[in-house]
Design a protein around this motif. Structure first.
Motif, PDB file in Angstrom:
ATOM      1  N   ASP A  40       6.152   2.754  13.927  1.00  0.00           N
ATOM      2  CA  ASP A  40       6.779   1.630  13.230  1.00  0.00           C
ATOM      3  C   ASP A  40       6.199   0.333  13.799  1.00  0.00           C
ATOM      4  N   THR A  76       5.445  -4.195  13.044  1.00  0.00           N
ATOM      5  CA  THR A  76       5.684  -5.424  12.295  1.00  0.00           C
ATOM      6  C   THR A  76       4.431  -6.286  12.368  1.00  0.00           C
ATOM      7  N   SER A 125       7.616  -5.299   7.993  1.00  0.00           N
ATOM      8  CA  SER A 125       7.599  -4.087   8.814  1.00  0.00           C
ATOM      9  C   SER A 125       7.083  -2.904   8.000  1.00  0.00           C
ATOM     10  N   PHE A 126       6.331  -2.026   8.683  1.00  0.00           N
ATOM     11  CA  PHE A 126       5.713  -0.872   8.026  1.00  0.00           C
ATOM     12  C   PHE A 126       5.795   0.346   8.941  1.00  0.00           C
ATOM     13  N   ILE A 134      -3.631  -2.534   4.569  1.00  0.00           N
ATOM     14  CA  ILE A 134      -2.644  -3.516   4.106  1.00  0.00           C
ATOM     15  C   ILE A 134      -3.342  -4.726   3.496  1.00  0.00           C
ATOM     16  N   GLN A 141       4.337  -6.107  -1.252  1.00  0.00           N
ATOM     17  CA  GLN A 141       4.631  -5.611   0.087  1.00  0.00           C
ATOM     18  C   GLN A 141       5.398  -4.300   0.018  1.00  0.00           C
ATOM     19  N   GLU A 142       6.330  -4.180  -0.912  1.00  0.00           N
ATOM     20  CA  GLU A 142       7.119  -2.952  -1.045  1.00  0.00           C
ATOM     21  C   GLU A 142       6.244  -1.793  -1.491  1.00  0.00           C
ATOM     22  N   ARG A 196       4.269  -0.790   1.570  1.00  0.00           N
ATOM     23  CA  ARG A 196       5.128  -0.120   2.551  1.00  0.00           C
ATOM     24  C   ARG A 196       5.407   1.322   2.122  1.00  0.00           C
ATOM     25  N   THR A 197       5.740   1.518   0.865  1.00  0.00           N
ATOM     26  CA  THR A 197       6.103   2.850   0.370  1.00  0.00           C
ATOM     27  C   THR A 197       4.933   3.820   0.463  1.00  0.00           C
ATOM     28  N   GLN A 204       3.769   4.661   4.175  1.00  0.00           N
ATOM     29  CA  GLN A 204       4.684   5.565   4.873  1.00  0.00           C
ATOM     30  C   GLN A 204       4.381   7.025   4.547  1.00  0.00           C
TER      31      GLN A 204
END
Length: 457
Positions: free
Chosen positions: A263, A265, A273-274, A291, A301-302, A305-306, A309
């Motif tokens: 995790d 930032t 945060s990712f 990124i 960003q979402e 992030r998704t 992950q």
């Protein structure tokens, strides 16, 4: 790719036979992996002459084959294109096809981490674009053209890994691929014996800008002074920096390891945060390139992030593997150089995933005249880690073994020159659900055999 054979002869400015109606949909240099519709490209070496396998290629579905002009015995009943040099012909075909494609090309290189960076970029973009990446080790003067020829015409993005062992090789690959974005993950010590110094390695990696599109961008490890210097010498180059230094375009400001990965930032061009499903501060840094490029291509960003992950990385890159007894292996055994060795050991020092820590280390290869110093220097970092055991494999690790014995290190230290069994037996006997075991060594040491031996015991 879907091209008539007559079109390929035009690309090559070559003559052919029996070309009527033949449609080529790919290229192959190996009958074992050849697919229906491929153009077979035979190579003539000292031990094997690929022309012997041309008929076999057609039996497996090849649409056509190249044939060297000075090779006797060309079959008259098969569709063939006659060329002077198979390698040059392959590259000419890839160059011509690349010029007809409209997708975005991303070139990735670096001493360490280029495969992981390629995988992370691909993972972030795949849910939103049609992406094709370099598979396996197809990152050289043969593999990269084959990858380009495998691209479907509606591909949105091609992520191409570029490897090298000497000067001029990255330049050639870059000028062939003509990337819109280029990434240099880091500068380490791999290929020191061929390039002489880290400065030489940096210059060789920096060749990736040679084919960069006029409006293209370079994304690079901003923590590396050698790259900063090279970028400053090219004032017209558009560049973006990433790393741990706070003044960079994208920097890591916090990071910790959890049960499912890392995790972290970031701040700068992207803030938030990712999580990535892999361990190690160096892998977190590799994710910054993904990124930045995803942000450049308009992902939110979402979205980043998704997909990050759920990233899927090639095996043996800080890969977590649980043994039958519950011990956690961190399999980072694909390759090793001093920079990546230090990064993997830094993770082992900081992690709290298991209380009992083991380091299983193999020889680092291709380090040139200073290889003894590089191996001995690991001792200093190892003495800072509360390790239950240090298991060393390979003739060069004897230097580290002798150095550790001088330090009075209280860890159990075992060295084996060429036999995996003593190390496997020690891990089977001494590890359990409280153990975390780092595997790190050059590819030639095949340390995963130790892990597999423990798991199968």
């Amino acid at each position: 790719m879907k091209r008539q054979l007559t079109e390929l002869t035009g690309w090559l400015k070559a003559e052919g036979q029996n070309m009527e109606g033949a449609i080529v949909t790919g290229a192959s240099i190996d009958t074992r992996t050849l697919e229906k519709g491929d153009l077979f490209i035979p190579f003539r070496g000292e031990l094997v002459n690929g022309h012997q396998y041309v008929r076999q290629a057609f039996e497996k579905g090849a649409a056509a084959s190249l044939w060297l002009k000075d090779e006797p015995g060309a079959p008259t009943d098969l569709p063939l294109i006659f060329v002077d040099d198979s390698e040059i012909a392959l590259q000419q075909l890839a160059r011509a096809y690349r010029n007809e494609l409209t997708c975005k090309f991303i070139g990735v290189t670096g001493s360490n981490g280029k495969t992981s960076t390629k995988d992370l970029i691909t993972s972030v973009l795949t849910p939103y674009f049609k992406v094709k990446k370099t598979e396996g080790n197809f990152n050289n003067q043969l593999g990269l053209p084959l990858t380009i020829l495998s691209l479907e015409e509606d591909t949105d993005i091609a992520v191409l890994e570029m490897g090298m062992s000497g000067f001029g090789e990255i330049s050639f690959l870059s000028e062939l691929a003509k990337p819109h974005y280029a990434v240099i993950s880091n500068i380490g010590e791999a290929h020191m014996q061929d390039l002489g110094s880290r400065e030489g390695i940096a210059k060789a990696k920096f060749e990736i800008i040679d084919g960069l599109q006029e409006d293209g961008k370079l994304f690079f490890d901003g923590d590396e002074p050698l790259l900063q210097t090279l970028v400053k010498s090219h004032p017209s180059l558009q560049s973006v920096t990433f790393g741990y230094t706070r003044a960079l375009d994208l920097s890591i400001i916090d990071m910790e390891s959890g049960d499912e990965g890392s995790d972290f930032t970031v701040a700068g061009e992207v803030e938030g945060s990712f999580t990535i499903p892999v361990f190690g501060a160096h892998q977190v840094k590799n994710s910054l390139a993904a990124i930045l490029i995803a942000n450049e291509l308009g992902l939110s960003q979402e979205q980043i992030r998704t997909s990050l992950q759920k990233a899927s990385l090639t095996d043996m890159r800080m890969q977590p593997v649980i043994s039958k007894c519950g011990a956690l292996f961190i399999n980072d055994a694909f390759n090793a150089a001093p920079t990546s060795m230090k990064a993997a050991l830094a993770f082992l020092q900081e992690t709290k995933l298991r209380p009992e820590k083991w380091a299983v280390l193999g020889d680092m290869l291709e380090l040139g005249d200073n290889e003894r110093t590089y191996h001995e220097s690991i001792a200093h970092q190892l003495t800072k880690i509360p390790l239950k055991g240090i298991l060393l494999f390979g003739p060069r690790m004897k230097w580290l073994y002798d150095e550790l014995k001088k330090t009075g290190n209280e860890s159990k230290i075992i060295w084996s020159e060429d036999n995996y069994d003593p190390l496997i037996q020690e891990l089977v006997k001494s590890t359990d659900k409280d153990s975390i075991i780092l595997l790190k060594g050059s590819r030639g040491m095949a340390l995963e055999k130790i892990m597999n031996g423990v798991i199968d015991a």
